[in-house]
Design a protein around this motif. Structure first.
Motif, short mmCIF file in Angstrom:
data_model
loop_
_atom_site.label_atom_id
_atom_site.label_comp_id
_atom_site.label_asym_id
_atom_site.label_seq_id
_atom_site.Cartn_x
_atom_site.Cartn_y
_atom_site.Cartn_z
N LEU A 38 0.82 -1.20 0.00
CA LEU A 38 0.00 0.00 0.00
C LEU A 38 0.87 1.26 0.00
CD1 LEU A 38 -2.93 -0.82 2.44
CD2 LEU A 38 -3.09 -0.24 0.04
N HIS A 39 1.94 1.21 0.77
CA HIS A 39 2.84 2.36 0.84
C HIS A 39 3.47 2.63 -0.54
CE1 HIS A 39 5.45 5.26 2.64
NE2 HIS A 39 6.53 4.63 2.21
N VAL A 40 3.87 1.59 -1.25
CA VAL A 40 4.44 1.73 -2.58
C VAL A 40 3.39 2.30 -3.53
CG1 VAL A 40 5.33 0.42 -4.56
CG2 VAL A 40 6.18 -0.05 -2.26
N GLN A 41 2.17 1.81 -3.45
CA GLN A 41 1.10 2.32 -4.30
C GLN A 41 0.83 3.79 -4.01
OE1 GLN A 41 -2.35 -0.13 -3.78
NE2 GLN A 41 -1.76 -1.56 -5.40
N ILE A 42 0.79 4.14 -2.72
CA ILE A 42 0.54 5.53 -2.33
C ILE A 42 1.66 6.42 -2.86
CG2 ILE A 42 0.43 7.11 -0.37
CD1 ILE A 42 -1.13 4.92 1.11
N GLU A 43 2.92 5.97 -2.74
CA GLU A 43 4.04 6.74 -3.26
C GLU A 43 3.94 6.90 -4.78
OE1 GLU A 43 7.77 5.20 -1.97
OE2 GLU A 43 7.41 5.71 0.12
N GLY A 44 3.54 5.84 -5.46
CA GLY A 44 3.33 5.90 -6.92
C GLY A 44 2.25 6.92 -7.26
N TYR A 45 1.16 6.86 -6.49
CA TYR A 45 0.09 7.82 -6.72
C TYR A 45 0.56 9.25 -6.45
CZ TYR A 45 -3.31 4.00 -7.11
OH TYR A 45 -3.99 2.90 -7.48
N ASN A 46 1.37 9.40 -5.37
CA ASN A 46 1.92 10.73 -5.06
C ASN A 46 2.81 11.23 -6.19
OD1 ASN A 46 0.66 11.18 -2.63
ND2 ASN A 46 2.29 10.26 -1.40
N ARG A 47 3.66 10.34 -6.75
CA ARG A 47 4.52 10.74 -7.87
C ARG A 47 3.68 11.14 -9.08
NH1 ARG A 47 7.22 6.01 -8.90
NH2 ARG A 47 7.21 5.30 -6.77
N ARG A 48 2.69 10.32 -9.37
CA ARG A 48 1.81 10.63 -10.50
C ARG A 48 1.07 11.95 -10.28
NH1 ARG A 48 -1.60 5.37 -11.65
NH2 ARG A 48 -1.33 5.49 -13.90
N LEU A 49 0.64 12.17 -9.03
CA LEU A 49 -0.05 13.41 -8.71
C LEU A 49 0.88 14.60 -8.89
CD1 LEU A 49 -2.63 14.75 -7.64
CD2 LEU A 49 -1.72 14.46 -5.33
N LYS A 50 2.15 14.47 -8.46
CA LYS A 50 3.12 15.55 -8.64
C LYS A 50 3.40 15.77 -10.12
CE LYS A 50 5.31 15.20 -4.15
NZ LYS A 50 6.52 14.88 -3.39
N GLU A 51 3.53 14.68 -10.89
CA GLU A 51 3.73 14.82 -12.33
C GLU A 51 2.53 15.52 -12.97
OE1 GLU A 51 4.44 10.96 -13.99
OE2 GLU A 51 6.34 10.69 -12.92
N PHE A 52 1.35 15.10 -12.55
CA PHE A 52 0.14 15.72 -13.07
C PHE A 52 0.09 17.19 -12.70
CE2 PHE A 52 -4.43 16.73 -12.85
CZ PHE A 52 -4.77 16.47 -14.18
N GLU A 53 0.44 17.52 -11.46
CA GLU A 53 0.46 18.91 -11.02
C GLU A 53 1.47 19.72 -11.83
OE1 GLU A 53 1.21 18.72 -6.83
OE2 GLU A 53 -0.91 18.46 -6.33
N SER A 54 2.67 19.11 -12.09
CA SER A 54 3.66 19.83 -12.90
C SER A 54 3.16 20.02 -14.32
CB SER A 54 5.01 19.11 -12.88
OG SER A 54 4.93 17.90 -13.60
N ARG A 55 2.48 19.00 -14.85
CA ARG A 55 1.90 19.14 -16.19
C ARG A 55 0.83 20.24 -16.19
NH1 ARG A 55 0.73 12.92 -18.01
NH2 ARG A 55 2.89 12.24 -18.12
N VAL A 56 0.00 20.23 -15.16
CA VAL A 56 -1.03 21.26 -15.06
C VAL A 56 -0.38 22.63 -14.97
CG1 VAL A 56 -2.83 22.22 -13.54
CG2 VAL A 56 -2.84 19.79 -14.12
#
Length: 168
Positions: A38-56
């Motif tokens: 779960l921690h790995v998934q959450i970190e993956g989601y956090n990375r994706r969220l940061k990438e998405f935020e940077s894209r935004v």
């Protein structure tokens, strides 16, 4: 039987705190290996969220740049239209002034033509009256010539008669 209130119903306790008798023995909800996943998934989601935020953020920056460029283009086009409008208005005023000049010249020519026509008409009338007088003078002259010829012929006859009388 006397009635009594249940004091447990009216005691104030926080909503997130369970009652003492509701607490069950602690049993882990997840196992440690599940927690790591779960921690790995959450970190993956956090990375994706940061990438998405940077894209935004990148898209937001690009949109702001495009808006600024479009605003500049619009201002340039608006300035161009204003210059074109001013040029058109000055050209129209020039055309109107030239038309006014042409109209005034045409009116002056019409007036001049009217004056010339009146002069020609008066000249024609003078010529006609002169011709009429000339014809009258010619008639008078021809009448006087006839009278003169008649008087000459009578004078010749009278001279002839006198010459005949002298011979006698």
């Amino acid at each position: 039987m006397a009635r009594e209130l249940n004091r447990d119903l009216f005691t104030l306790r926080p909503a997130f705190e369970p009652a003492a008798d509701d607490i069950a023995p602690a049993s882990p909800a997840f196992r440690p290996d599940e927690m790591r996943g779960l921690h790995v998934q959450i970190e993956g989601y956090n990375r994706r969220l940061k990438e998405f935020e940077s894209r935004v953020e990148t898209m937001h920056t690009k949109v702001e740049e495009v808006v600024a460029q479009n605003r500049q283009r619009f201002e340039r086009v608006q300035g161009h239209f204003q210059r074109q409008t001013e040029m058109l208005q000055s050209s129209l005023s020039d055309v109107h002034s030239k038309i006014a000049q042409v109209v005034s010249r045409v009116n002056e020519r019409k007036i001049s033509e009217g004056v010339v026509k009146e002069m020609v008409d008066r000249h024609g009338q003078v010529v006609q009256s002169f011709e009429a007088r000339l014809q009258q003078f010619q008639k008078v002259i021809s009448d006087q010539e006839l009278q003169l010829m008649h008087a000459r012929s009578e004078l010749k006859e009278a001279l002839h008669e006198l010459a005949k009388l002298k011979k006698f």
